[in-house]
Design a protein around this motif. Structure first.
Motif, PDB file in Angstrom:
ATOM      1  N   GLY A 164      15.691   5.158  -7.504  1.00 23.03           N
ATOM      2  CA  GLY A 164      16.204   5.150  -6.317  1.00 23.03           C
ATOM      3  C   GLY A 164      16.367   6.657  -5.604  1.00 23.03           C
ATOM      4  O   GLY A 164      17.008   6.895  -4.815  1.00 23.03           O
ATOM      5  N   VAL A 165      15.272   7.610  -6.201  1.00 24.65           N
ATOM      6  CA  VAL A 165      15.536   8.813  -5.528  1.00 24.65           C
ATOM      7  C   VAL A 165      13.983   8.945  -4.930  1.00 24.65           C
ATOM      8  O   VAL A 165      12.944   8.877  -5.749  1.00 24.65           O
ATOM      9  CB  VAL A 165      15.751   9.785  -6.724  1.00 24.65           C
ATOM     10  CG1 VAL A 165      15.745  11.171  -6.144  1.00 24.65           C
ATOM     11  CG2 VAL A 165      16.896   9.606  -7.504  1.00 24.65           C
TER      12      VAL A 165
ATOM     13  N   VAL B 119       0.682  -1.129   0.191  1.00 23.60           N
ATOM     14  CA  VAL B 119      -0.040   0.125   0.026  1.00 23.60           C
ATOM     15  C   VAL B 119       0.840   1.268   0.060  1.00 23.60           C
ATOM     16  O   VAL B 119       0.375   2.427  -0.148  1.00 23.60           O
ATOM     17  CB  VAL B 119      -1.101  -0.148   1.294  1.00 23.60           C
ATOM     18  CG1 VAL B 119      -1.785  -1.303   1.015  1.00 23.60           C
ATOM     19  CG2 VAL B 119      -0.256   0.088   2.436  1.00 23.60           C
ATOM     20  N   GLY B 120       2.297   1.105   0.309  1.00 21.46           N
ATOM     21  CA  GLY B 120       3.028   2.131   0.038  1.00 21.46           C
ATOM     22  C   GLY B 120       3.721   2.572   1.348  1.00 21.46           C
ATOM     23  O   GLY B 120       4.156   3.844   1.315  1.00 21.46           O
ATOM     24  N   LYS B 121       3.902   1.693   2.250  1.00 19.40           N
ATOM     25  CA  LYS B 121       4.615   2.046   3.558  1.00 19.40           C
ATOM     26  C   LYS B 121       5.988   2.454   3.147  1.00 19.40           C
ATOM     27  O   LYS B 121       6.418   3.387   4.005  1.00 19.40           O
ATOM     28  CB  LYS B 121       4.605   0.878   4.350  1.00 19.40           C
ATOM     29  CG  LYS B 121       3.531   0.445   5.302  1.00 19.40           C
ATOM     30  CD  LYS B 121       3.601  -0.845   5.956  1.00 19.40           C
ATOM     31  CE  LYS B 121       3.988  -2.202   5.338  1.00 19.40           C
ATOM     32  NZ  LYS B 121       2.965  -2.715   4.520  1.00 19.40           N
ATOM     33  N   THR B 122       6.707   1.958   2.494  1.00 15.31           N
ATOM     34  CA  THR B 122       8.146   2.071   2.257  1.00 15.31           C
ATOM     35  C   THR B 122       8.380   3.193   1.551  1.00 15.31           C
ATOM     36  O   THR B 122       9.340   4.088   1.937  1.00 15.31           O
ATOM     37  CB  THR B 122       8.713   0.916   1.573  1.00 15.31           C
ATOM     38  OG1 THR B 122       8.495  -0.183   2.208  1.00 15.31           O
ATOM     39  CG2 THR B 122      10.136   1.131   1.410  1.00 15.31           C
ATOM     40  N   THR B 123       7.329   3.597   0.514  1.00 15.13           N
ATOM     41  CA  THR B 123       7.599   4.988  -0.140  1.00 15.13           C
ATOM     42  C   THR B 123       7.304   6.035   0.747  1.00 15.13           C
ATOM     43  O   THR B 123       7.912   7.267   0.642  1.00 15.13           O
ATOM     44  CB  THR B 123       6.746   5.013  -1.295  1.00 15.13           C
ATOM     45  OG1 THR B 123       6.872   3.636  -2.155  1.00 15.13           O
ATOM     46  CG2 THR B 123       6.690   6.013  -2.155  1.00 15.13           C
ATOM     47  N   VAL B 124       6.389   5.920   1.527  1.00 12.94           N
ATOM     48  CA  VAL B 124       5.780   6.855   2.502  1.00 12.94           C
ATOM     49  C   VAL B 124       7.074   6.921   3.375  1.00 12.94           C
ATOM     50  O   VAL B 124       7.352   8.187   3.857  1.00 12.94           O
ATOM     51  CB  VAL B 124       4.534   6.570   3.234  1.00 12.94           C
ATOM     52  CG1 VAL B 124       4.304   7.540   4.419  1.00 12.94           C
ATOM     53  CG2 VAL B 124       3.367   6.673   2.227  1.00 12.94           C
ATOM     54  N   SER B 125       7.440   5.943   4.059  1.00 13.22           N
ATOM     55  CA  SER B 125       8.732   6.293   5.041  1.00 13.22           C
ATOM     56  C   SER B 125       9.813   6.853   4.508  1.00 13.22           C
ATOM     57  O   SER B 125      10.353   7.853   4.975  1.00 13.22           O
ATOM     58  CB  SER B 125       9.069   4.825   5.579  1.00 13.22           C
ATOM     59  OG  SER B 125       8.233   4.039   6.023  1.00 13.22           O
ATOM     60  N   ALA B 126      10.127   6.588   3.130  1.00 12.37           N
ATOM     61  CA  ALA B 126      11.301   7.218   2.474  1.00 12.37           C
ATOM     62  C   ALA B 126      11.053   8.712   2.292  1.00 12.37           C
ATOM     63  O   ALA B 126      12.116   9.640   2.493  1.00 12.37           O
ATOM     64  CB  ALA B 126      11.684   6.326   1.013  1.00 12.37           C
ATOM     65  N   ASN B 127      10.079   8.974   1.893  1.00 17.65           N
ATOM     66  CA  ASN B 127       9.846  10.363   1.209  1.00 17.65           C
ATOM     67  C   ASN B 127       9.599  11.239   2.796  1.00 17.65           C
ATOM     68  O   ASN B 127       9.859  12.303   2.735  1.00 17.65           O
ATOM     69  CB  ASN B 127       8.544  10.523   0.588  1.00 17.65           C
ATOM     70  CG  ASN B 127       8.905  10.270  -0.928  1.00 17.65           C
ATOM     71  OD1 ASN B 127       9.627  10.869  -1.481  1.00 17.65           O
ATOM     72  ND2 ASN B 127       8.563   8.878  -1.237  1.00 17.65           N
ATOM     73  N   LEU B 128       8.732  10.503   3.552  1.00 13.31           N
ATOM     74  CA  LEU B 128       8.581  11.475   4.795  1.00 13.31           C
ATOM     75  C   LEU B 128       9.969  11.685   5.558  1.00 13.31           C
ATOM     76  O   LEU B 128      10.237  12.916   6.048  1.00 13.31           O
ATOM     77  CB  LEU B 128       7.538  10.695   6.057  1.00 13.31           C
ATOM     78  CG  LEU B 128       6.229  10.918   5.539  1.00 13.31           C
ATOM     79  CD1 LEU B 128       5.384  10.114   6.623  1.00 13.31           C
ATOM     80  CD2 LEU B 128       5.684  12.358   5.343  1.00 13.31           C
TER      81      LEU B 128
ATOM     82  N   VAL C 242      14.611   1.622  -2.122  1.00 15.21           N
ATOM     83  CA  VAL C 242      13.660   2.747  -2.787  1.00 15.21           C
ATOM     84  C   VAL C 242      14.561   4.155  -2.201  1.00 15.21           C
ATOM     85  O   VAL C 242      14.417   5.135  -3.153  1.00 15.21           O
ATOM     86  CB  VAL C 242      12.330   2.675  -1.700  1.00 15.21           C
ATOM     87  CG1 VAL C 242      11.738   3.881  -1.764  1.00 15.21           C
ATOM     88  CG2 VAL C 242      11.765   1.487  -2.052  1.00 15.21           C
ATOM     89  N   MET C 243      15.458   4.110  -1.555  1.00 14.76           N
ATOM     90  CA  MET C 243      16.285   5.251  -1.164  1.00 14.76           C
ATOM     91  C   MET C 243      17.611   5.454  -2.259  1.00 14.76           C
ATOM     92  O   MET C 243      18.244   6.267  -2.199  1.00 14.76           O
ATOM     93  CB  MET C 243      16.823   5.082   0.347  1.00 14.76           C
ATOM     94  CG  MET C 243      15.703   5.254   1.378  1.00 14.76           C
ATOM     95  SD  MET C 243      14.935   6.996   1.355  1.00 14.76           S
ATOM     96  CE  MET C 243      16.410   8.132   1.903  1.00 14.76           C
ATOM     97  N   GLY C 244      17.669   4.204  -2.530  1.00 17.87           N
ATOM     98  CA  GLY C 244      19.065   4.196  -3.756  1.00 17.87           C
ATOM     99  C   GLY C 244      20.122   4.213  -2.780  1.00 17.87           C
ATOM    100  O   GLY C 244      21.304   4.456  -3.534  1.00 17.87           O
TER     101      GLY C 244
END
Lengths: 84, 267
Positions: B214-215, B14-23, B49-51
């Motif tokens: 990875g950005v 559902v996007g946990k990792t993307t949300v974590s990385a961006n927040l 995800v963070m590269g």
């Protein structure tokens, strides 16, 4: 386009169907009462009520609803009129 | 003393990792010192995800077992002044660490950083218990779908039982579908889950592109990404800044522009 127009005239959107289904399923999830146990409870309660007033045990309805995060158990039954 | 925030959802994808990385990145952009912890032991992904996947030497299990100092396991993100990643181990199981060990690790990191963001694995078993053990608060990520919301509700109950206050991010909202009545709105999701809304992130193709590279989307300075903008707004709100109301839908003219190919589209 056509499906949009059709949607405008059909009663329920899929979103409201989702909402209704979620309210029901979450009420059961939150209470931890699986369907079978809920029905067993319904039958037991119906038997108790039947000791006091004339009811049709089959017509007793049991329902769990959620309001905010609180769950509420509702039991409803028509009472049969006295014959005498 | 920093704050530890776990990002969780119950359901996977559902996007946990993307949300974590961006927040995490957005909080660092605001000048806070941030550590991201990947708590998904055995299925690590926050690194890619963070590269930062090519720079891993030690990981969270090494740090907990004392194989290295905690500071040594942190990967410094060179794009940012004050952002670090503590990667998960890829070869251990979820039960390689205990909730007590996670709690003391998180507490140690809180001494030196303003925010410790914990990316929780999917599920409600050991990995979840470990991830929430050291958290002061939780962000529950849910997409506007029945399966995601149902799982999120289970997680909300478990967080309440563990005394971890939770707020909600509704992710991947498609405004056009909501308008058509074919997607639950953020208001519906809030009503069903009875949680305070932190933010509502629109569905955004550009997240796919930035993740490919990875950005974190919030790092793309020239981005037109609405999701990135909302995640930056959420970061401000988390950090206690005054923020405007959530940007809920794409404007009419933007949509027209996009349809005509006028507005910038994802590269």
């Amino acid at each position: 386009m056509w499906s949009n127009i059709k949607n405008m005239f059909t009663a329920k959107s899929s979103a409201s169907a989702a909402k209704g289904r979620l309210h029901l399923v979450l009420a059961h999830d939150r209470s931890g009462l699986e369907g079978g146990r809920l029905q067993a409870m319904r039958e037991e309660i119906a038997a108790v009520i039947a000791k006091y007033v004339a009811i049709d045990a089959e017509a007793v309805e049991i329902q769990i609803e959620t309001r905010s995060r609180a769950a509420q158990l509702t039991l409803s039954t028509p009472i049969q009129p006295r014959n005498a | 003393m920093g704050r530890a925030i776990v990002v969780t959802s119950g359901k996977g994808g559902v996007g946990k990792t993307t949300v974590s990385a961006n927040l995490g990145t957005a909080l660092a952009q605001l000048g806070h010192s941030v550590v991201l912890i990947d708590a998904d032991i055995g299925l690590r992904n926050l690194d890619v995800v963070m590269g930062l996947e090519n720079r891993i030497v030690f990981h969270v299990v090494d740090a907990i077992r004392g194989k290295c100092a905690v500071q040594k396991a942190l990967i410094k993100d060179r794009r940012m002044e004050n952002l670090w990643l503590l990667p998960a181990s890829q070869t251990d199981d979820k039960d390689a660490v205990t909730p007590e060990e996670m709690r003391s690790l998180v507490n140690e990191l809180k001494q030196m950083h303003d925010f410790v963001i914990i990316d929780c694995p999917a599920g409600i078993e050991m990995g979840f218990k470990n991830a929430i053990a050291g958290a002061d608060e939780a962000i529950v990520v849910a997409t506007p779908e029945v399966s995601s919301i149902r799982d999120a509700d289970r997680v909300v109950g478990l967080l309440a039982a563990a005394d971890v206050p939770a707020r909600l991010i509704v992710n991947r909202i498609n405004a056009a579908l909501v308008k058509k009545g074919d997607m639950l709105s953020q208001a519906d999701v809030i009503e069903i889950l009875a949680l305070e809304l932190l933010g509502a992130v629109p569905m955004d193709d550009q997240i796919v592109a930035t993740t490919n590279k990875g950005v974190p989307a919030v790092l793309e300075v020239t981005t037109k990404s609405l999701a990135a903008k909302e995640l930056q707004r959420i970061a401000k709100k988390l950090a206690g800044h005054e923020v405007e109301a959530p940007a809920t839908s794409i404007g009419f003219f933007t949509r027209i522009g996009r349809a005509l190919g006028l507005a910038a589209s994802p590269a």
